[in-house]
Write a protein that holds these residues in place. Structure first.
Motif, mmCIF file in Angstrom:
data_model
loop_
_atom_site.group_PDB
_atom_site.id
_atom_site.type_symbol
_atom_site.label_atom_id
_atom_site.label_comp_id
_atom_site.label_asym_id
_atom_site.label_seq_id
_atom_site.Cartn_x
_atom_site.Cartn_y
_atom_site.Cartn_z
ATOM 1 N N GLY A 81 -3.523 3.596 -3.245
ATOM 2 C CA GLY A 81 -4.440 2.413 -3.709
ATOM 3 C C GLY A 81 -3.812 1.151 -3.751
ATOM 4 N N ARG B 156 -16.145 -5.879 -3.730
ATOM 5 C CA ARG B 156 -15.826 -5.829 -5.033
ATOM 6 C C ARG B 156 -14.463 -6.612 -4.909
ATOM 7 N NH1 ARG B 156 -11.656 -2.508 -4.175
ATOM 8 N NH2 ARG B 156 -11.952 -1.215 -2.102
ATOM 9 N N GLY C 77 -10.222 -6.680 -5.432
ATOM 10 C CA GLY C 77 -9.170 -5.639 -4.938
ATOM 11 C C GLY C 77 -8.583 -5.252 -6.326
ATOM 12 N N PRO D 152 -4.682 -3.775 -6.867
ATOM 13 C CA PRO D 152 -4.568 -4.560 -8.024
ATOM 14 C C PRO D 152 -4.638 -6.199 -7.797
ATOM 15 C CG PRO D 152 -2.557 -3.848 -6.886
ATOM 16 C CD PRO D 152 -3.573 -3.435 -6.106
ATOM 17 N N LYS E 258 0.712 -1.304 -0.074
ATOM 18 C CA LYS E 258 -0.013 0.010 0.041
ATOM 19 C C LYS E 258 0.961 1.347 -0.070
ATOM 20 C CE LYS E 258 -4.359 -1.457 1.402
ATOM 21 N NZ LYS E 258 -4.483 -2.936 1.712
ATOM 22 N N TYR F 129 -14.753 -9.382 -0.718
ATOM 23 C CA TYR F 129 -13.094 -9.228 -0.419
ATOM 24 C C TYR F 129 -12.712 -9.206 1.145
ATOM 25 C CZ TYR F 129 -8.849 -6.000 -0.764
ATOM 26 O OH TYR F 129 -7.771 -5.046 -0.442
HETATM 27 N N1 GLY Z 1 -5.966 -3.149 -3.100
HETATM 28 C C1 GLY Z 1 -6.819 -2.494 -2.215
HETATM 29 C C2 GLY Z 1 -8.272 -2.416 -2.502
HETATM 30 O O1 GLY Z 1 -8.546 -2.567 -3.550
HETATM 31 O O2 GLY Z 1 -8.948 -1.777 -1.746
#
Ligand code: GLY
Ligand code: AMP
Length: 424
Positions: free
Chosen positions: A225, A286, A288, A290, A213, A268
């Motif tokens: 992100g 949803r 993640g 990447p 992150k 997720y």
């Molecule tokens: N990779 C973190 C997210 O999609 O929130």
């Protein structure tokens, strides 16, 4: 089958890339898509904030399945609107999506089923929040209750900083999203992201991935992100997987069904893993980003029948076949990201990168300008690679990244360092 895919980032490019390989697909629409995705599907532009516009498009074009990439349309009720119109939707209704869009709701559901997560309190008033804070120990974790574009979590070392975060959030820093805040216990451990698909009842587990992150090498610098990802996730052992399913995913999915708002789509689970036990950091409604891009590279079997089965209550009997390879992803970002950055610089070499062994480049924030490809966002390209092991996957992803000629971009040089260190 005619499919409409909602979104236009790296996650959606990867989903479209995978869906397009299905022999069941007759037509793929992408809304709004991006320069990578638009080679694969037919771009359409509806008002994404308006579920009715998407329903109308789906009806006019006899779309059989809508796959929703990002959370914002789900929070706006797209799942509800599609299902009300009799159109299959991969993505939860607004109520069930509150697992992501309201942290206090997530905490309340976890408490109802005793799912392991950080102890917490929810507050709308600063005095009570600060009194609760004083019963905690540093570092202090303060979160806006609602969606805040990934910026709604403050981890403060001192009481003074924590008090300031409470005051700012409750004063409307994130608008309605921070009218309530959640203060929670700081959890130590190693993070992993785990994904499971569900039709509201049956659960089909996927695999886990880890992401980075922080913006800079050594996991330093500001939060982003996500600057890279890899799978398999070393911490996510078979034992952790079983515990995550039994203690967190299965009871939460069952609880939502019991409450009359079954969860349809991908769940997720962001986990903190320590001493052989997983605890929930957050849910997202949803895939993640990447992490999704890696999952799509490692999934050998057809994704489309699973998405359709989940959206139509028919997931029982579906399965996945995963590659035994490892996958890695390097994010190429515009200089300055996650702070201020320029748009419009020219990117060359994507075809060369795609020609490297095991490499597929997904577009996250690009735009076409005649024959030129230009940067059009903070996170711009996702260079993914598969390999026989994590070392080979990472090396290949970096070979791909090196083939891209983009002086105004940067990327981390140490994606997967934990996995590589463990493998030594
Ligand atoms: N990779 C973190 C997210 O999609 O929130
Ligand atoms: P979230 O948006 O809830 O995923 O939080 C963003 C990041 O903050 C997570 O990926 C963690 O790295 C960190 N974080 C959030 N909550 C906690 C917690 N209770 N303890 C430790 N770290 C946390």
């Amino acid at each position: 089958m005619k499919v409409l895919l909602i979104g236009g980032g790296g996650r959606e490019h990867a989903l479209g890339w995978k869906i397009a390989q299905s022999p069941l697909l007759s037509k793929l629409y992408v809304d709004p898509g991006n320069p990578g995705l638009n080679h694969i599907g037919a771009p359409v532009t509806t008002d994404m904030a308006n579920p009715r516009a998407i329903v109308a498009f789906a009806q006019e074009n006899h779309v059989d399945l809508v796959v929703v990439g990002p959370e914002a349309p789900l929070a706006a009720g797209l799942g509800d609107a599609l299902r009300a119109a009799g159109i299959a939707c991969f993505g939860p209704d607004r109520d069930a999506a509150r697992l992501e869009t309201s942290k206090s709701f997530m905490k309340e559901v976890c408490a109802a089923v005793d799912a392991p997560t950080a102890a917490s309190g929810t507050f709308a008033e600063a005095g009570a929040a600060k009194a609760f804070l004083r019963e905690q120990t540093a570092p202090y974790v303060i979160k806006a209750d609602g969606l805040a574009a990934g910026k709604g979590v403050i981890i403060a070392e001192s009481l003074a900083d924590a008090d300031a975060a409470i005051d700012e959030m409750l004063a409307g820093q994130f608008g309605a999203a921070s009218a309530e805040i959640v203060i929670e216990e700081f959890m130590e451990g190693e993070e992993a992201s785990f994904f499971a698909i569900t039709d509201g009842e049956t659960i089909l587990p996927m695999i886990a991935a880890q992401d980075h992150k922080r913006a800079y090498d050594g996991d330093k610098g500001p939060n982003t992100g996500g600057m890279g990802a890899y799978s398999p996730a070393r911490v996510f052992t078979e034992e952790i997987r079983t515990k995550t399913l039994e203690r967190i995913v299965e009871p939460v999915v069952a609880e939502l069904a019991r409450r009359g708002s079954p969860y349809v789509g991908v769940l997720y689970a962001g986990l903190m893993i320590k001493d052989g036990d997983p605890r929930l950091v957050e849910f997202n409604a949803r895939f993640g980003d990447p992490e999704c891009q890696i999952l799509m590279r490692l999934l050998k079997s057809d994704l489309l029948p699973v998405l359709h089965a989940a959206a139509t209550g028919a997931l029982q009997g579906q399965s996945f076949d995963w590659s035994r390879d490892a996958g890695a992803l390097v994010v190429m970002a515009a200089d300055g990201y996650p702070g201020a950055y320029e748009k419009g610089s020219v990117i060359r070499g994507v075809d060369e990168a795609n020609a490297a062994p095991g490499v597929v480049v997904f577009h996250a924030g690009t735009k076409k300008d005649g024959d030129l490809l230009r940067a059009n966002g903070g996170r711009v390209l996702n260079v993914t690679a598969t390999g026989a092991d994590i070392r080979e996957a990472i090396d290949r992803a970096y070979t791909g990244a090196a083939a891209i000629d983009w002086p105004e971009g940067f990327y981390r040089r140490d994606i997967g360092w934990r996995a590589l260190e463990a493998g030594k």
